[in-house]
Design a protein around this motif. Sequence first.
Motif, PDB file in Angstrom:
ATOM      1  N   LYS A  92       1.143   4.144  -2.956  1.00 32.33           N
ATOM      2  CA  LYS A  92       0.946   5.577  -2.693  1.00 32.33           C
ATOM      3  C   LYS A  92       2.148   6.372  -3.219  1.00 32.33           C
ATOM      4  CE  LYS A  92      -2.400   6.889  -0.793  1.00 32.33           C
ATOM      5  NZ  LYS A  92      -3.621   7.266  -1.524  1.00 32.33           N
ATOM      6  N   ASP A 135       1.792   6.662  -6.892  1.00 37.26           N
ATOM      7  CA  ASP A 135       0.779   7.676  -7.207  1.00 37.26           C
ATOM      8  C   ASP A 135       1.379   9.078  -7.139  1.00 37.26           C
ATOM      9  OD1 ASP A 135      -1.131   5.720  -7.549  1.00 37.26           O
ATOM     10  OD2 ASP A 135      -2.108   6.050  -5.605  1.00 37.26           O
ATOM     11  N   LYS A 136       2.155   9.321  -6.099  1.00 36.12           N
ATOM     12  CA  LYS A 136       2.751  10.647  -5.901  1.00 36.12           C
ATOM     13  C   LYS A 136       3.771  10.970  -7.002  1.00 36.12           C
ATOM     14  CE  LYS A 136       3.666  13.647  -2.229  1.00 36.12           C
ATOM     15  NZ  LYS A 136       2.948  13.863  -1.048  1.00 36.12           N
ATOM     16  N   TYR A 182       0.823  -1.220   0.000  1.00 41.17           N
ATOM     17  CA  TYR A 182       0.000   0.000   0.000  1.00 41.17           C
ATOM     18  C   TYR A 182       0.857   1.271   0.000  1.00 41.17           C
ATOM     19  CZ  TYR A 182      -3.511   3.460   1.177  1.00 41.17           C
ATOM     20  OH  TYR A 182      -4.309   4.570   1.163  1.00 41.17           O
ATOM     21  N   SER A 190       7.114  12.633   0.864  1.00 38.51           N
ATOM     22  CA  SER A 190       6.163  11.524   0.751  1.00 38.51           C
ATOM     23  C   SER A 190       6.405  10.427   1.778  1.00 38.51           C
ATOM     24  CB  SER A 190       6.192  10.937  -0.668  1.00 38.51           C
ATOM     25  OG  SER A 190       7.401  10.264  -0.902  1.00 38.51           O
TER      26      SER A 190
END
Length: 172
Positions: free
Chosen positions: A40, A43-44, A36, A105
Amino acid sequence: MAHVAEWKKKEVEELTKIIKSHPVIALVDVAGVPAYPLSKMRDKLRGKALLRVSRNTLIELAIKRAAQELGKPDLEKLADYIEGGAAILATEMNPFKLYKLLEESKTPAPAKPGAVVPKDVVIPAGPTSIPPGPLVGEMQALGIPARIEKGKVSIQKDYTVLKAGEVITEQL
């Protein structure tokens, strides 16, 4: 001569192509990063950088091939930094902006037994939200100065449970 799986040849070709087509290449150790948080991070980075996880040996071969094809022998030195579960991060971004984006991030993750801590782990002095129970005895057995105060577990003084580079034990 040993037979090399076709998918491995294709993967090295693809990795080589990625390395050759981006001016900024970084190696990232994603070992131990759960799916997960990794998704993420992807995605960033979407639209800004490409994150490609692969086998270390295939990444090394691709770096060496790209260095040879580009005529940049210094690029081969990047292979010396492959460790853990490596991934290639390829981008057009300024490396300093990329670093800043990656730092922003970062998210905390629960500690897992067997993991190496990157920095000292200190339990600060003061009251906690932990109710009294057998945990106090376990903490004391680990040398953590804990006691029950006002119906909650309280840490008596700052206590360093692990130093940078140490491994998290099952008990801890």
